[in-house]
Scaffold this motif. Sequence first.
Motif, mmCIF file in Angstrom:
data_model
loop_
_atom_site.group_PDB
_atom_site.id
_atom_site.type_symbol
_atom_site.label_atom_id
_atom_site.label_comp_id
_atom_site.label_asym_id
_atom_site.label_seq_id
_atom_site.Cartn_x
_atom_site.Cartn_y
_atom_site.Cartn_z
ATOM 1 N N ARG A 111 0.832 -1.205 0.000
ATOM 2 C CA ARG A 111 0.000 0.000 0.000
ATOM 3 C C ARG A 111 0.868 1.257 0.000
ATOM 4 O O ARG A 111 0.590 2.223 -0.714
ATOM 5 C CB ARG A 111 -0.936 -0.016 1.212
ATOM 6 C CG ARG A 111 -1.980 1.060 1.148
ATOM 7 C CD ARG A 111 -3.008 0.953 2.259
ATOM 8 N NE ARG A 111 -2.419 1.182 3.557
ATOM 9 C CZ ARG A 111 -2.439 0.332 4.575
ATOM 10 N NH1 ARG A 111 -3.043 -0.822 4.451
ATOM 11 N NH2 ARG A 111 -1.887 0.623 5.710
ATOM 12 N N VAL A 143 -6.840 4.879 -6.587
ATOM 13 C CA VAL A 143 -6.812 4.669 -5.141
ATOM 14 C C VAL A 143 -7.865 3.621 -4.794
ATOM 15 O O VAL A 143 -8.952 3.616 -5.347
ATOM 16 C CB VAL A 143 -7.103 5.998 -4.410
ATOM 17 C CG1 VAL A 143 -7.246 5.773 -2.920
ATOM 18 C CG2 VAL A 143 -6.021 7.012 -4.706
ATOM 19 N N GLY A 144 -7.514 2.730 -3.901
ATOM 20 C CA GLY A 144 -8.449 1.691 -3.481
ATOM 21 C C GLY A 144 -8.183 0.362 -4.157
ATOM 22 O O GLY A 144 -8.856 -0.617 -3.885
ATOM 23 N N GLY A 145 -7.208 0.298 -5.035
ATOM 24 C CA GLY A 145 -6.882 -0.942 -5.716
ATOM 25 C C GLY A 145 -5.528 -0.823 -6.386
ATOM 26 O O GLY A 145 -4.842 0.193 -6.271
ATOM 27 N N TYR A 146 -5.162 -1.866 -7.107
ATOM 28 C CA TYR A 146 -3.860 -1.894 -7.752
ATOM 29 C C TYR A 146 -3.946 -2.140 -9.251
ATOM 30 O O TYR A 146 -2.935 -2.141 -9.926
ATOM 31 C CB TYR A 146 -2.983 -2.975 -7.103
ATOM 32 C CG TYR A 146 -2.857 -2.800 -5.605
ATOM 33 C CD1 TYR A 146 -2.180 -1.710 -5.072
ATOM 34 C CD2 TYR A 146 -3.446 -3.698 -4.726
ATOM 35 C CE1 TYR A 146 -2.070 -1.537 -3.705
ATOM 36 C CE2 TYR A 146 -3.334 -3.536 -3.357
ATOM 37 C CZ TYR A 146 -2.646 -2.453 -2.857
ATOM 38 O OH TYR A 146 -2.544 -2.275 -1.500
ATOM 39 N N GLU A 177 -4.873 6.901 0.570
ATOM 40 C CA GLU A 177 -4.389 5.583 0.170
ATOM 41 C C GLU A 177 -5.473 4.555 0.451
ATOM 42 O O GLU A 177 -6.402 4.821 1.213
ATOM 43 C CB GLU A 177 -3.116 5.244 0.954
ATOM 44 C CG GLU A 177 -1.957 6.146 0.574
ATOM 45 C CD GLU A 177 -1.640 6.109 -0.899
ATOM 46 O OE1 GLU A 177 -1.565 5.024 -1.481
ATOM 47 O OE2 GLU A 177 -1.469 7.180 -1.493
ATOM 48 N N PRO A 178 -5.361 3.317 -0.131
ATOM 49 C CA PRO A 178 -6.401 2.316 0.062
ATOM 50 C C PRO A 178 -6.731 2.050 1.523
ATOM 51 O O PRO A 178 -7.873 1.864 1.886
ATOM 52 C CB PRO A 178 -5.832 1.060 -0.602
ATOM 53 C CG PRO A 178 -4.838 1.554 -1.569
ATOM 54 C CD PRO A 178 -4.316 2.855 -1.017
ATOM 55 N N ASP A 210 -6.463 4.149 3.980
ATOM 56 C CA ASP A 210 -6.819 5.365 4.700
ATOM 57 C C ASP A 210 -8.310 5.661 4.658
ATOM 58 O O ASP A 210 -8.772 6.591 5.305
ATOM 59 C CB ASP A 210 -6.074 6.566 4.119
ATOM 60 C CG ASP A 210 -4.574 6.457 4.331
ATOM 61 O OD1 ASP A 210 -4.170 5.654 5.193
ATOM 62 O OD2 ASP A 210 -3.823 7.157 3.652
ATOM 63 N N ALA A 211 -9.057 4.929 3.871
ATOM 64 C CA ALA A 211 -10.491 5.191 3.762
ATOM 65 C C ALA A 211 -11.153 4.888 5.097
ATOM 66 O O ALA A 211 -10.737 3.994 5.824
ATOM 67 C CB ALA A 211 -11.106 4.317 2.672
#
Length: 194
Positions: free
Chosen positions: A76, A105-108, A129-130, A132-133
């Motif tokens: 991450r 953001v939220g995936g790769y 960042e993923p 941090d949501a």
Amino acid sequence: MSVTEEEVPADRVVETLEVVLRAPPFQRSPKLARFLRFVVEEELAGRGATIKAYTIATQALGRSPDFDPSLDPSVRVEAGRLRRALDEAYAQNAEALEVRITVPVGGYRPRFGPLEAVPAPPEGASVPEPGDAPLPVTESPRAVVAGFSPRGQAAVIALLAGILLVLCIDLGLTLSSRLAGPPAIPRDVAVRGR
């Protein structure tokens, strides 16, 4: 397949990838270059659904097979660095690039689109960042605590229980030694000392 991949031919994505990888942010960090190459090549090969933190860590970043993404946030963290490096590469080479490669953001999984179709974030904008949501609110009383997985929660609880046990034992030994009074001196030692 990524949502925008249909709009951009794979050969143009590969050409753009090679230009981006020659940009200073990726020349300075071979790790980020491997990360980007891996996710783009996997997506183009039709294996985008398998792009997860574990596969990135073990296949692109050289981590061992016992890597656990729920305990180690390194992928991450690297993804955040990758997004910033992509923004920098596009800012430096915008005229030489026709395709924008993004890692949302939220995936790769990477996305591909015409350069003007995917705007860069505004200067100075912070992008979460993923991990941090905000955590979703659940009805379960066993909701995720502080972003830890259930396995991570168990490890934290075990650690805290161990610390508490050590403190209780130490307190018990301290109290018992104080209540017992000073140590008794054997009579023959007391007589010899005179």
